[in-house]
Design a protein around this motif. Structure first.
Motif, PDB file in Angstrom:
ATOM      1  N   PRO A  96       4.676  10.338  -3.741  1.00  0.00           N
ATOM      2  CA  PRO A  96       3.529   9.860  -4.519  1.00  0.00           C
ATOM      3  C   PRO A  96       3.854   8.505  -5.142  1.00  0.00           C
ATOM      4  O   PRO A  96       4.993   8.256  -5.539  1.00  0.00           O
ATOM      5  N   GLN A  97       2.859   7.620  -5.192  1.00  0.00           N
ATOM      6  CA  GLN A  97       3.099   6.260  -5.685  1.00  0.00           C
ATOM      7  C   GLN A  97       3.655   6.254  -7.104  1.00  0.00           C
ATOM      8  O   GLN A  97       4.486   5.404  -7.447  1.00  0.00           O
ATOM      9  N   ARG A  98       3.219   7.186  -7.942  1.00  0.00           N
ATOM     10  CA  ARG A  98       3.689   7.224  -9.330  1.00  0.00           C
ATOM     11  C   ARG A  98       5.195   7.421  -9.387  1.00  0.00           C
ATOM     12  O   ARG A  98       5.909   6.734 -10.120  1.00  0.00           O
ATOM     13  N   LYS A 112       1.027   0.691   2.758  1.00  0.00           N
ATOM     14  CA  LYS A 112       2.102   1.673   2.678  1.00  0.00           C
ATOM     15  C   LYS A 112       2.901   1.708   3.977  1.00  0.00           C
ATOM     16  O   LYS A 112       4.126   1.605   3.967  1.00  0.00           O
ATOM     17  N   TYR A 163       7.333   6.920  -6.804  1.00  0.00           N
ATOM     18  CA  TYR A 163       7.997   5.836  -6.083  1.00  0.00           C
ATOM     19  C   TYR A 163       8.163   4.602  -6.964  1.00  0.00           C
ATOM     20  O   TYR A 163       9.262   4.050  -7.096  1.00  0.00           O
TER      21      TYR A 163
END
Length: 222
Positions: free
Chosen positions: A157-159, A80, A161
């Motif tokens: 949050p990755q979801r 990240k 992004y």
């Protein structure tokens, strides 16, 4: 735009764009990912990064692009942060080049003799600062696929992004249309002016030196 201005802007683009892309490649390599280095992107050679349409857009519209620098997040100790710092390195490289360009520009303004050669060199340096500031500011907009969107990975949050990343091609088309349509002219103008002012403050010591030299030549006491 005159023919001389077009030529100078083209020459500046062939410096600014490779500097930006090489900044990405260098950061990735230092952080553990040698993908871009293996592909020959850790280079200031314009042809290693050249994209014809992106370069033409940079010259005539002030906003352009080069071939994307490949990265493999799995090679970073912290994927990240590795992706975010690699993305940030491009705009930072442009700001460093803009700073050096302003230093050279001010030195010429105060001490270079005035002739045709120095006039064109001064024009080149001015465009160098302007284009690098524009590249840095534009690429820091947090919209995919610009560099600023990669930095968002640190805070989003990755979801969310990766949901945005699915539409990056369409978002980029809208972004370029907004730029070419002039819808971003006002905010980009003010942001570029802020960065220009900061560069001016950061090179203010040259103005002070020039003033001191001038005053001393007149016999004034500083």
């Amino acid at each position: 735009m005159t023919a001389q201005a077009i030529i100078i802007r083209a020459l500046v683009a062939l410096v600014a764009i490779p500097f930006h892309e090489a900044g990405h490649a260098l950061a990735a390599w230092l952080l553990g990912d040698a993908t871009a280095k293996r592909e020959g992107r850790l280079s200031l050679n314009p042809f290693a990064h050249f994209d014809l349409l992106g370069t033409l857009c940079m010259v005539f519209a002030g906003v352009g692009w080069a071939k994307p620098v490949s990265t493999n997040p799995r090679n970073f100790k912290n994927p990240k942060w590795g992706m975010a710092l690699t993305a940030l390195a491009g705009p930072v490289a442009n700001l460093v080049l803009a700073y050096l360009g302003m230093v050279a520009w001010k030195v010429m303004y105060y001490w270079a003799p005035v002739n045709n050669a120095t006039i064109y060199i001064a024009m080149f340096l001015r465009y160098l600062v302007l284009m690098n500031v524009s590249l840095a500011v534009f690429n820091l907009i947090p919209v995919p696929p610009l560099d600023g969107s990669r930095i968002l990975l640190v805070v989003l949050p990755q979801r969310i992004y990766f949901g945005l990343m699915r539409y990056e091609k369409y978002i980029m088309i809208v972004m370029l249309a907004a730029v070419w349509g002039g819808f971003l002219d006002v905010p980009l103008y003010y942001l570029n002016n802020v960065v220009w002012s900061l560069l001016g403050m950061g090179t203010g010591y040259i103005d002070k030196i020039a003033y001191t030299v001038y005053a001393s030549s007149l016999g004034a006491v500083i």
